[in-house]
Design an enzyme around this catalytic site. Structure first.
Site, short mmCIF file in Angstrom:
data_model
loop_
_atom_site.label_atom_id
_atom_site.label_comp_id
_atom_site.label_asym_id
_atom_site.label_seq_id
_atom_site.Cartn_x
_atom_site.Cartn_y
_atom_site.Cartn_z
N GLU A 88 0.83 -1.21 0.00
CA GLU A 88 0.00 0.00 0.00
C GLU A 88 0.87 1.26 0.00
OE1 GLU A 88 -4.26 -1.43 1.82
OE2 GLU A 88 -2.90 -0.40 3.19
N GLU A 91 -5.89 -7.27 -1.53
CA GLU A 91 -6.49 -7.18 -0.19
C GLU A 91 -7.94 -6.77 -0.34
OE1 GLU A 91 -4.86 -4.93 3.06
OE2 GLU A 91 -2.82 -5.23 2.34
#
Length: 232
Positions: free
Chosen positions: A108, A227
């Site tokens: 991320e 995710e």
């Protein structure tokens, strides 16, 4: 008595590819136990049962996400050139040892990674409720060089490993387009776009569908949702 199922066999049959995070020097508690020894053993077992591995390199001793990309404790006092070498060495060792099919160079990394050396924006700064995407060309150059070092380390360990660049904001095309345009400007070579998509943070399914389509059309990459979670 009843036969006991092998959990590795069960998971590998259901999920042919397992995503496994790797911390640099974790506390080994509170979920932060996945150091190289742990990940190597887990991955060996998973591959032995027919599965493959997506290695999620956090480049941190703790959880890395858009609001924290904490430099590993042992890397804090390195110069930028020393940090690039450390990223190369860490990635090379991880890929060589774990033998993943895919490797994420960061987790991320929407606001960069390895703060503050690889930070590109402050994720807490907003304008009219949206992230302030103020530009700093030197910051993007630094992030680009760190990513290239990680990719070079991965490819030196295994030329066949596939490279994923992973950000959050799966339903926010503005942010995703902005990030990957800058990655292209830095000539960072990668194979797949990885996205996080949590409906309660990142928009509707139609937002996600539109974003994936436009990213694929613009950048020519296949996209993984690496995710996700179902709100409950």
């Amino acid at each position: 008595g009843e036969a006991v199922a092998d959990p590795y066999a069960m998971f590998a049959e259901t999920f042919p590819c397992a995503r496994v995070r790797l911390f640099v020097n974790p506390l080994r508690r509170g979920g932060m136990i996945t150091d190289l020894m742990y990940v190597t053993e887990l991955s060996r077992e998973y591959r032995a049962h027919g599965g493959s591995i997506m290695l999620d390199l956090q480049y941190s001793d703790i959880w890395a996400d858009p609001k924290q990309q904490t430099m590993p404790k042992d890397w804090k006092n390195l110069s930028f050139d020393e940090l690039r070498q450390k990223v190369y060495d860490h990635t090379f060792e991880a890929v060589k040892t774990v033998k993943p099919r895919y490797v994420q160079i960061g987790n991320e990394i929407t606001a960069g990674m390895l703060w503050d050396q690889g930070k590109v924006i402050n994720p807490f700064d907003t304008v009219d409720g949206k992230a302030d995407l103020t530009e700093d060309p030197a910051a993007w150059q630094r992030l680009g060089e760190l990513l290239k070092s990680g990719i070079a380390g991965a490819k030196a360990a295994d030329p066949e490993v596939k490279i994923i660049l992973h950000i959050d904001q799966g339903g926010n095309h503005r942010i995703c387009q902005w990030f990957f345009e800058h990655i292209a400007a830095q000539n960072v070579g990668y194979d797949y776009i990885g996205l996080s998509y949590y409906p309660f943070w990142h928009g509707s399914l139609s937002d996600l569908r539109q974003n994936i389509g436009e990213l694929h059309q613009h950048f020519g990459k296949e996209i993984f949702i690496v995710e996700t979670a179902q709100p409950y």
